[in-house]
Design a protein around this motif. Sequence first.
Motif, PDB file in Angstrom:
ATOM      1  N   SER A 166       0.817  -1.210   0.000  1.00  0.00           N
ATOM      2  CA  SER A 166       0.000   0.000   0.000  1.00  0.00           C
ATOM      3  C   SER A 166       0.852   1.262   0.000  1.00  0.00           C
ATOM      4  CB  SER A 166      -0.919   0.014   1.227  1.00  0.00           C
ATOM      5  OG  SER A 166      -0.156  -0.035   2.427  1.00  0.00           O
ATOM      6  N   GLN A 167       2.148   1.128   0.277  1.00  0.00           N
ATOM      7  CA  GLN A 167       3.041   2.271   0.202  1.00  0.00           C
ATOM      8  C   GLN A 167       4.389   1.828  -0.341  1.00  0.00           C
ATOM      9  OE1 GLN A 167       4.009   4.023   3.992  1.00  0.00           O
ATOM     10  NE2 GLN A 167       4.295   2.058   5.008  1.00  0.00           N
ATOM     11  N   ARG A 168       5.133   2.812  -0.844  1.00  0.00           N
ATOM     12  CA  ARG A 168       6.422   2.526  -1.472  1.00  0.00           C
ATOM     13  C   ARG A 168       7.497   3.410  -0.863  1.00  0.00           C
ATOM     14  NH1 ARG A 168       7.133   4.105  -7.746  1.00  0.00           N
ATOM     15  NH2 ARG A 168       6.329   6.051  -6.884  1.00  0.00           N
ATOM     16  N   ARG A 169       8.657   2.802  -0.664  1.00  0.00           N
ATOM     17  CA  ARG A 169       9.832   3.547  -0.225  1.00  0.00           C
ATOM     18  C   ARG A 169      10.979   3.234  -1.178  1.00  0.00           C
ATOM     19  NH1 ARG A 169      10.015   2.540   6.355  1.00  0.00           N
ATOM     20  NH2 ARG A 169       7.995   3.508   6.840  1.00  0.00           N
ATOM     21  N   ALA A 170      11.664   4.270  -1.626  1.00  0.00           N
ATOM     22  CA  ALA A 170      12.805   4.086  -2.519  1.00  0.00           C
ATOM     23  C   ALA A 170      13.926   5.011  -2.079  1.00  0.00           C
ATOM     24  CB  ALA A 170      12.408   4.375  -3.967  1.00  0.00           C
ATOM     25  N   SER A 171      15.146   4.508  -2.112  1.00  0.00           N
ATOM     26  CA  SER A 171      16.289   5.336  -1.726  1.00  0.00           C
ATOM     27  C   SER A 171      17.422   5.158  -2.724  1.00  0.00           C
ATOM     28  CB  SER A 171      16.779   4.986  -0.315  1.00  0.00           C
ATOM     29  OG  SER A 171      17.375   3.700  -0.292  1.00  0.00           O
ATOM     30  N   TYR A 172      18.245   6.195  -2.822  1.00  0.00           N
ATOM     31  CA  TYR A 172      19.398   6.184  -3.720  1.00  0.00           C
ATOM     32  C   TYR A 172      20.582   6.830  -3.012  1.00  0.00           C
ATOM     33  CZ  TYR A 172      22.576   7.029  -7.510  1.00  0.00           C
ATOM     34  OH  TYR A 172      23.710   7.041  -8.288  1.00  0.00           O
ATOM     35  N   VAL A 173      21.743   6.209  -3.147  1.00  0.00           N
ATOM     36  CA  VAL A 173      22.992   6.737  -2.580  1.00  0.00           C
ATOM     37  C   VAL A 173      24.105   6.545  -3.588  1.00  0.00           C
ATOM     38  CG1 VAL A 173      24.799   6.336  -0.856  1.00  0.00           C
ATOM     39  CG2 VAL A 173      22.400   6.422  -0.136  1.00  0.00           C
ATOM     40  N   ALA A 174      24.963   7.551  -3.752  1.00  0.00           N
ATOM     41  CA  ALA A 174      26.134   7.420  -4.617  1.00  0.00           C
ATOM     42  C   ALA A 174      27.348   8.057  -3.943  1.00  0.00           C
ATOM     43  CB  ALA A 174      25.896   8.085  -5.968  1.00  0.00           C
TER      44      ALA A 174
END
Length: 269
Positions: free
Chosen positions: A254-262
Amino acid sequence: MNRAITFLTLAWAIALPLAAQAHKAWLLPSDTVLSGVDPWITVDAAVSNDLFYFNHVPLRLDALAIVGPSGTSIQPENSATGKFRSTFDVHLAEPGTYRIAVVNAGLFASWDADGKPRRWRGSPESFATEVPQDAKDLKVSQSTSRIETFVTAGRPNDTALKPSGIGLELVPVTHPNDLFAGESATFKLLLDGKAAPDLAIEIIPDGIRYRDQQNALSATSDKDGLFSVTWPGAGRYWLEAGIQDDKTTLPQASQRRASYVATLEVLPQ
């Protein structure tokens, strides 16, 4: 490595940027721009209190993916995981740009069982058999994370930089191994292959162990997912972005979490 450890890595990668915790996950190559015959690099991988110092827990390598200059998958060598960090070597046998990433995706679920909280994390395939269908107060979220860095041997190219269309990704407009102090660089954020507008980006220079403030730079992606940053000095930088919404791509969530690291290295003029 067992599945529990794999999803523990996913939990760290997702939860830390979105919760603005002190701990930061990162990959740190020994060099980002190389020349000469038969080059190699060593990469450190950790989740730490201070950027690029391994003083908390190692970043697990279960989901490590290395894409070479021709778009083929490259296998790491001499991989090891210790108390505070993981390490591996990469043989840069082919000239061009390499994308080195730890990429995770999965589901998180929580529910009530006889008055006690229960939590689960796993793949969409295992959800149906491992989470009770009649679970009380069931809450399910979809999670993706990407932690990466870029290395170029000889002349840079763009083949390894092509997005996968899954989760939150960075598409370099300025080549990530062509960054110089005092100059501006432009990047584009994508979410599931589409432009990700209005996302906050935090960029922190190395050395926070020896100063009282993070000296963070900030940017916001525009309607096309684009943002720019002018590098105040040479050195290594940690870039992160994250999003939480209800636009899931999996029916269970029912919910989405997305993360990005560089991790990026900026060279002196």
